[in-house]
Design a protein around this motif. Structure first.
Motif, PDB file in Angstrom:
ATOM      1  N   VAL A  83       0.856  -1.193   0.000  1.00 40.11           N
ATOM      2  CA  VAL A  83       0.000   0.000   0.000  1.00 40.11           C
ATOM      3  C   VAL A  83       0.889   1.238   0.000  1.00 40.11           C
ATOM      4  O   VAL A  83       1.883   1.303   0.735  1.00 40.11           O
ATOM      5  CB  VAL A  83      -0.941  -0.002   1.224  1.00 40.11           C
ATOM      6  N   TYR A  84       0.516   2.232  -0.821  1.00 38.65           N
ATOM      7  CA  TYR A  84       1.263   3.481  -0.953  1.00 38.65           C
ATOM      8  C   TYR A  84       0.314   4.667  -0.825  1.00 38.65           C
ATOM      9  O   TYR A  84      -0.866   4.563  -1.150  1.00 38.65           O
ATOM     10  CB  TYR A  84       1.971   3.546  -2.314  1.00 38.65           C
ATOM     11  N   ARG A  85       0.864   5.816  -0.397  1.00 42.58           N
ATOM     12  CA  ARG A  85       0.097   7.064  -0.348  1.00 42.58           C
ATOM     13  C   ARG A  85       0.500   7.912  -1.555  1.00 42.58           C
ATOM     14  O   ARG A  85       1.682   8.143  -1.797  1.00 42.58           O
ATOM     15  CB  ARG A  85       0.366   7.825   0.946  1.00 42.58           C
ATOM     16  N   VAL A  86      -0.487   8.388  -2.313  1.00 45.93           N
ATOM     17  CA  VAL A  86      -0.246   9.148  -3.544  1.00 45.93           C
ATOM     18  C   VAL A  86       0.360  10.512  -3.206  1.00 45.93           C
ATOM     19  O   VAL A  86      -0.176  11.260  -2.399  1.00 45.93           O
ATOM     20  CB  VAL A  86      -1.549   9.324  -4.344  1.00 45.93           C
ATOM     21  N   ARG A  87       1.499  10.808  -3.836  1.00 49.46           N
ATOM     22  CA  ARG A  87       2.180  12.097  -3.679  1.00 49.46           C
ATOM     23  C   ARG A  87       1.847  13.043  -4.830  1.00 49.46           C
ATOM     24  O   ARG A  87       1.641  14.227  -4.619  1.00 49.46           O
ATOM     25  CB  ARG A  87       3.696  11.877  -3.612  1.00 49.46           C
ATOM     26  N   THR A  88       1.822  12.529  -6.069  1.00 45.12           N
ATOM     27  CA  THR A  88       1.454  13.346  -7.232  1.00 45.12           C
ATOM     28  C   THR A  88       0.600  12.522  -8.183  1.00 45.12           C
ATOM     29  O   THR A  88       0.717  11.291  -8.245  1.00 45.12           O
ATOM     30  CB  THR A  88       2.679  13.867  -8.014  1.00 45.12           C
ATOM     31  N   VAL A  89      -0.246  13.221  -8.928  1.00 43.30           N
ATOM     32  CA  VAL A  89      -1.054  12.615  -9.989  1.00 43.30           C
ATOM     33  C   VAL A  89      -0.752  13.403 -11.261  1.00 43.30           C
ATOM     34  O   VAL A  89      -0.931  14.629 -11.292  1.00 43.30           O
ATOM     35  CB  VAL A  89      -2.564  12.688  -9.669  1.00 43.30           C
ATOM     36  N   ASP A  90      -0.256  12.731 -12.293  1.00 40.60           N
ATOM     37  CA  ASP A  90       0.100  13.383 -13.553  1.00 40.60           C
ATOM     38  C   ASP A  90      -0.626  12.712 -14.704  1.00 40.60           C
ATOM     39  O   ASP A  90      -0.785  11.479 -14.709  1.00 40.60           O
ATOM     40  CB  ASP A  90       1.607  13.291 -13.800  1.00 40.60           C
ATOM     41  N   LEU A  91      -1.041  13.510 -15.670  1.00 37.28           N
ATOM     42  CA  LEU A  91      -1.674  12.992 -16.885  1.00 37.28           C
ATOM     43  C   LEU A  91      -0.715  13.199 -18.048  1.00 37.28           C
ATOM     44  O   LEU A  91      -0.174  14.297 -18.223  1.00 37.28           O
ATOM     45  CB  LEU A  91      -2.990  13.709 -17.172  1.00 37.28           C
ATOM     46  N   PHE A  92      -0.503  12.143 -18.839  1.00 30.00           N
ATOM     47  CA  PHE A  92       0.369  12.221 -20.001  1.00 30.00           C
ATOM     48  C   PHE A  92      -0.298  11.547 -21.189  1.00 30.00           C
ATOM     49  O   PHE A  92      -0.969  10.528 -21.029  1.00 30.00           O
ATOM     50  CB  PHE A  92       1.705  11.500 -19.751  1.00 30.00           C
ATOM     51  N   ARG A  93      -0.073  12.114 -22.346  1.00 27.34           N
ATOM     52  CA  ARG A  93      -0.497  11.445 -23.576  1.00 27.34           C
ATOM     53  C   ARG A  93       0.581  10.427 -23.934  1.00 27.34           C
ATOM     54  O   ARG A  93       1.762  10.716 -23.873  1.00 27.34           O
ATOM     55  CB  ARG A  93      -0.659  12.446 -24.708  1.00 27.34           C
ATOM     56  N   VAL A  94       0.142   9.248 -24.281  1.00 27.46           N
ATOM     57  CA  VAL A  94       1.058   8.170 -24.626  1.00 27.46           C
ATOM     58  C   VAL A  94       0.819   7.805 -26.081  1.00 27.46           C
ATOM     59  O   VAL A  94      -0.332   7.672 -26.515  1.00 27.46           O
ATOM     60  CB  VAL A  94       0.818   6.942 -23.705  1.00 27.46           C
ATOM     61  N   ARG A  95       1.897   7.657 -26.815  1.00 27.61           N
ATOM     62  CA  ARG A  95       1.790   7.323 -28.231  1.00 27.61           C
ATOM     63  C   ARG A  95       0.996   6.026 -28.401  1.00 27.61           C
ATOM     64  O   ARG A  95       1.218   5.049 -27.700  1.00 27.61           O
ATOM     65  CB  ARG A  95       3.185   7.143 -28.826  1.00 27.61           C
ATOM     66  N   GLY A  96       0.039   6.049 -29.302  1.00 31.54           N
ATOM     67  CA  GLY A  96      -0.763   4.869 -29.576  1.00 31.54           C
ATOM     68  C   GLY A  96      -1.996   4.740 -28.704  1.00 31.54           C
ATOM     69  O   GLY A  96      -2.767   3.808 -28.851  1.00 31.54           O
ATOM     70  N   VAL A  97      -2.200   5.690 -27.778  1.00 30.30           N
ATOM     71  CA  VAL A  97      -3.373   5.671 -26.900  1.00 30.30           C
ATOM     72  C   VAL A  97      -4.161   6.955 -27.165  1.00 30.30           C
ATOM     73  O   VAL A  97      -3.591   8.039 -27.211  1.00 30.30           O
ATOM     74  CB  VAL A  97      -2.952   5.597 -25.410  1.00 30.30           C
ATOM     75  N   ASP A  98      -5.473   6.819 -27.348  1.00 30.84           N
ATOM     76  CA  ASP A  98      -6.305   7.963 -27.726  1.00 30.84           C
ATOM     77  C   ASP A  98      -6.494   8.997 -26.618  1.00 30.84           C
ATOM     78  O   ASP A  98      -6.791  10.144 -26.891  1.00 30.84           O
ATOM     79  CB  ASP A  98      -7.695   7.490 -28.193  1.00 30.84           C
ATOM     80  N   LYS A  99      -6.366   8.595 -25.377  1.00 28.23           N
ATOM     81  CA  LYS A  99      -6.606   9.531 -24.278  1.00 28.23           C
ATOM     82  C   LYS A  99      -5.376   9.620 -23.383  1.00 28.23           C
ATOM     83  O   LYS A  99      -4.478   8.787 -23.448  1.00 28.23           O
ATOM     84  CB  LYS A  99      -7.820   9.093 -23.464  1.00 28.23           C
ATOM     85  N   ALA A 100      -5.344  10.648 -22.531  1.00 28.99           N
ATOM     86  CA  ALA A 100      -4.243  10.795 -21.580  1.00 28.99           C
ATOM     87  C   ALA A 100      -4.354   9.705 -20.514  1.00 28.99           C
ATOM     88  O   ALA A 100      -5.452   9.343 -20.102  1.00 28.99           O
ATOM     89  CB  ALA A 100      -4.289  12.167 -20.938  1.00 28.99           C
ATOM     90  N   LEU A 101      -3.219   9.189 -20.108  1.00 26.53           N
ATOM     91  CA  LEU A 101      -3.179   8.184 -19.045  1.00 26.53           C
ATOM     92  C   LEU A 101      -2.722   8.835 -17.742  1.00 26.53           C
ATOM     93  O   LEU A 101      -1.989   9.825 -17.746  1.00 26.53           O
ATOM     94  CB  LEU A 101      -2.222   7.050 -19.410  1.00 26.53           C
ATOM     95  N   THR A 102      -3.147   8.269 -16.642  1.00 25.35           N
ATOM     96  CA  THR A 102      -2.806   8.780 -15.315  1.00 25.35           C
ATOM     97  C   THR A 102      -1.576   8.055 -14.785  1.00 25.35           C
ATOM     98  O   THR A 102      -1.485   6.829 -14.871  1.00 25.35           O
ATOM     99  CB  THR A 102      -3.988   8.573 -14.351  1.00 25.35           C
TER     100      THR A 102
END
Length: 104
Positions: free
Chosen positions: A34-53
């Protein structure tokens, strides 16, 4: 899924593809931990239609590694993590917490 800073998540898959490209010694999450979230980032990834978290965690601090955008601390694909339900965690904490009993 709903990922927010300071929320707890459980690692359900620790087969991170990009780690092969990072320097030896990089700390990565482990399945079942189990981990505690420090940051949440959205990036576009080549070959994927939407941004991934992607996530970083309070328990893991890696140095910045070279990347195509410049020095960057690695992030981890949120699809490898399951957000934990605070209501269920509170119930578990109450169950496990010590109870002051009044002597009879």
């Amino acid at each position: 899924m709903d990922y927010q800073v300071s929320k707890l998540v459980a690692c359900i898959d620790d087969d991170f593809r990009f780690t092969r490209e990072c320097e030896p010694g990089m700390v990565i999450p482990h399945k079942g931990t189990v981990y505690r979230v420090r940051t949440v980032d959205l990036f576009r990834v080549r070959g994927v239609d939407k941004a991934l978290t992607f996530l970083r965690f309070d328990e893991i601090h890696n140095p910045k590694y070279p990347s195509i955008v410049g020095p960057y601390e690695p992030v981890f694909d949120a699809r490898s993590f399951l957000p934990l339900d605070d209501r269920r965690l509170d119930a578990l904490r109450r169950h496990l917490a010590p109870v002051d009993r009044v002597p009879a």
